[in-house]
Design a protein around this motif. Structure first.
Motif, short mmCIF file in Angstrom:
data_model
loop_
_atom_site.label_atom_id
_atom_site.label_comp_id
_atom_site.label_asym_id
_atom_site.label_seq_id
_atom_site.Cartn_x
_atom_site.Cartn_y
_atom_site.Cartn_z
N PRO A 117 0.81 -1.21 0.00
CA PRO A 117 0.00 0.00 0.00
C PRO A 117 0.85 1.26 0.00
O PRO A 117 1.81 1.40 0.75
N GLY A 118 0.48 2.19 -0.87
CA GLY A 118 1.18 3.46 -0.91
C GLY A 118 0.80 4.25 -2.14
O GLY A 118 0.29 3.69 -3.12
N VAL A 119 1.02 5.56 -2.09
CA VAL A 119 0.82 6.42 -3.25
C VAL A 119 2.17 6.62 -3.93
O VAL A 119 3.21 6.15 -3.45
N ILE A 120 2.15 7.30 -5.07
CA ILE A 120 3.36 7.51 -5.85
C ILE A 120 3.97 8.86 -5.48
O ILE A 120 3.28 9.89 -5.48
N PHE A 121 5.26 8.85 -5.18
CA PHE A 121 6.01 10.06 -4.89
C PHE A 121 6.97 10.35 -6.03
O PHE A 121 7.22 9.49 -6.89
N ALA A 122 7.53 11.54 -6.04
CA ALA A 122 8.46 11.91 -7.09
C ALA A 122 9.63 10.95 -7.17
O ALA A 122 10.10 10.60 -8.26
N ASP A 123 10.12 10.47 -6.02
CA ASP A 123 11.27 9.57 -6.03
C ASP A 123 10.90 8.14 -6.40
O ASP A 123 11.77 7.27 -6.46
N SER A 124 9.62 7.90 -6.72
CA SER A 124 9.24 6.59 -7.25
C SER A 124 9.88 6.35 -8.61
O SER A 124 9.89 5.21 -9.10
N SER A 125 10.41 7.39 -9.24
CA SER A 125 11.10 7.23 -10.52
C SER A 125 12.31 6.31 -10.39
O SER A 125 12.77 5.75 -11.39
N GLU A 126 12.81 6.15 -9.16
CA GLU A 126 13.94 5.26 -8.92
C GLU A 126 13.49 3.83 -8.64
O GLU A 126 14.33 2.95 -8.46
N GLN A 127 12.18 3.61 -8.60
CA GLN A 127 11.63 2.29 -8.24
C GLN A 127 10.49 1.93 -9.19
O GLN A 127 9.42 1.51 -8.76
N LEU A 128 10.71 2.07 -10.48
CA LEU A 128 9.63 1.88 -11.44
C LEU A 128 9.15 0.44 -11.51
O LEU A 128 8.05 0.18 -12.01
N THR A 129 9.95 -0.52 -11.06
CA THR A 129 9.48 -1.91 -11.01
C THR A 129 9.12 -2.33 -9.59
O THR A 129 9.07 -3.52 -9.27
N ALA A 130 8.84 -1.34 -8.75
CA ALA A 130 8.43 -1.63 -7.37
C ALA A 130 7.38 -0.63 -6.92
O ALA A 130 7.41 -0.14 -5.79
N LEU A 131 6.43 -0.32 -7.79
CA LEU A 131 5.46 0.72 -7.49
C LEU A 131 4.37 0.21 -6.54
O LEU A 131 3.83 -0.89 -6.72
N PRO A 132 4.03 0.99 -5.53
CA PRO A 132 2.93 0.61 -4.63
C PRO A 132 1.59 0.94 -5.26
O PRO A 132 1.51 1.67 -6.25
N ARG A 133 0.54 0.43 -4.67
CA ARG A 133 -0.81 0.74 -5.14
C ARG A 133 -1.74 0.99 -3.96
O ARG A 133 -1.44 0.65 -2.81
N VAL A 134 -2.88 1.55 -4.27
CA VAL A 134 -3.95 1.74 -3.30
C VAL A 134 -5.11 0.86 -3.73
O VAL A 134 -5.61 0.98 -4.85
N SER A 135 -5.52 -0.04 -2.86
CA SER A 135 -6.57 -1.00 -3.20
C SER A 135 -7.94 -0.35 -3.14
O SER A 135 -8.30 0.31 -2.16
N LEU A 136 -8.71 -0.54 -4.23
CA LEU A 136 -10.14 -0.27 -4.16
C LEU A 136 -10.79 -1.55 -3.65
O LEU A 136 -11.17 -2.43 -4.41
N ASN A 137 -10.88 -1.65 -2.35
CA ASN A 137 -11.24 -2.87 -1.65
C ASN A 137 -12.75 -2.98 -1.53
O ASN A 137 -13.42 -2.04 -1.13
N GLY A 138 -13.26 -4.16 -1.87
CA GLY A 138 -14.70 -4.36 -1.85
C GLY A 138 -15.35 -4.24 -0.50
O GLY A 138 -16.57 -4.06 -0.41
N ASN A 139 -14.55 -4.31 0.56
CA ASN A 139 -15.10 -4.16 1.91
C ASN A 139 -15.30 -2.70 2.30
O ASN A 139 -15.88 -2.42 3.35
N PHE A 140 -14.79 -1.78 1.49
CA PHE A 140 -14.83 -0.36 1.85
C PHE A 140 -15.37 0.47 0.70
O PHE A 140 -14.77 1.47 0.31
N GLN A 141 -16.50 0.08 0.15
CA GLN A 141 -17.08 0.77 -0.99
C GLN A 141 -17.96 1.93 -0.49
O GLN A 141 -19.19 1.89 -0.58
N ASP A 142 -17.31 2.95 0.00
CA ASP A 142 -17.97 4.14 0.52
C ASP A 142 -17.24 5.35 -0.05
O ASP A 142 -16.03 5.48 0.11
#
Length: 351
Positions: free
Chosen positions: A302-327
């Protein structure tokens, strides 16, 4: 146990929202964009026992999410544009990238119409075995085994354990225990062996599941031709790369990419790691993804993308649109980076 965890996460999201803390934390932890993780997009399923409910959202919630993103002035972009903005440090506008794992048919039937309504691109990561109709979606097979059984015998920790699945609470407890046991086995062949035994004992046709739920290659061809769709790779067999030898893991990566490119006649330079957590993707896998020619690769960390994510393009985090929290009230919390900041102990990097 999972229900307690779900309740705690919901309480945390509510606390961030109602306190307004997400607005305070956004300038620090909001980053430059968000890669959203989805799996199924389909109407809500009937039935009280749905242990994989977190892996699906409804088309209505997807549309509500897209409406919020558009109203917030956030650009919706494909993975290649994420890479470009990071490489060129183009952060004039925030971005969101929508990604769907596994290649489910409902991505075509329900996600695509929603994305068209908002002229929004999205990426679908395809496991080759699933498209072949020969893959093993063992977590779904396990759900069907538990749903159909009143009692299950399983060889957990070296001895046969009898699990009472005659009640709904019993099914939930049994699923959690069996899922944890299977994920903890030494390798994918061990999972396949044990799941095949469970399916045979309880009359579940595990071979039919990928054909039932996943897009075939013939279906993927017109789907991939849609200008809003990017097809990425999700390996061949959806195995845990970290538990494979380096040679096998590289084979899974390169073969999945080559298979997609040969069949669909378009580049496949984006990857989603199966499972994608710290037990399934680490520095070795990030390096192998680069070796296999992938320009971006997403985890489930879990995580958002920061400017320094350019150094980790094959290790990008994501934010889940989780079915338990559809609000919809959780959307500003998720895009602010506040929720993932709390989850990560207020550390910005997750790789």
């Amino acid at each position: 146990m999972k229900q307690i965890r779900t309740n705690m996460i919901r309480a945390g999201l509510d606390a961030l929202y109602f306190s307004g803390a997400h607005r305070v934390l956004r300038p620090i932890f909001g980053g430059v964009g968000t890669v959203f993780m989805l799996h199924h997009v389909r109407p809500a399923q009937a039935g009280p026992f749905q242990p994989n409910r977190h892996l699906e959202i409804t088309p209505d919630f997807l549309r509500a999410t897209l409406a919020y993103i558009r109203a917030s002035g956030i650009d919706i972009v494909p993975p290649e544009e994420v890479r470009r903005r990071l490489a060129e440090r183009d952060f004039a506008r925030r971005f969101a990238c929508f990604t769907c794992d596994d290649g489910y048919r409902d991505n075509r039937d329900f996600a695509l119409p929603a994305m068209r309504d908002f002229d929004a691109p999205f990426s679908v990561y395809v496991a080759s075995d699933f498209a072949d109709g020969a893959g093993r979606l063992w977590w779904i097979a396990l759900e069907r085994v538990v749903a159909s059984a009143d009692v299950i015998d399983a060889p957990i920790d070296g001895r046969i354990i009898r699990l009472d699945t005659s009640t709904l609470p019993g099914k939930a407890t049994a699923y959690d225990r069996l899922h944890g046991w299977l994920r903890g086995l030494p390798g994918d062949l061990d999972i396949r062996r044990e799941m095949s035994a469970l399916c045979a004992a309880h009359g579940v046709d595990e071979d039919a599941i990928s054909r039932e739920l996943c897009l075939s290659w013939d279906e993927l061809k017109p789907f991939a031709a849609d200008p809003l769709v990017t097809i990425g790779a999700h390996t061949v067999s959806h195995g845990n790369l970290a538990k494979q030898s380096e040679a096998m893991a590289l084979h899974e990566l390169t073969t999945s990419r080559e298979r997609i490119e040969a069949t669909l006649q378009r580049p496949a330079v984006d990857l989603a790691y199966p499972y994608g957590d710290r037990q399934a993707a680490g520095p070795r896998e990030f390096a192998l993804a680069r070796t296999a020619g992938f320009r971006t690769a997403v985890t489930t960390r879990p995580g958002v993308i920061f400017a320094d994510s350019s150094e980790q393009l094959t290790a990008l985090p994501r934010v889940s649109l989780n079915g338990n929290f559809q609000d919809t009230r959780y959307l500003p919390v998720l895009t602010s980076g506040a929720a993932t900041a709390v989850w990560n102990g207020f550390r910005r990097g997750t790789a």
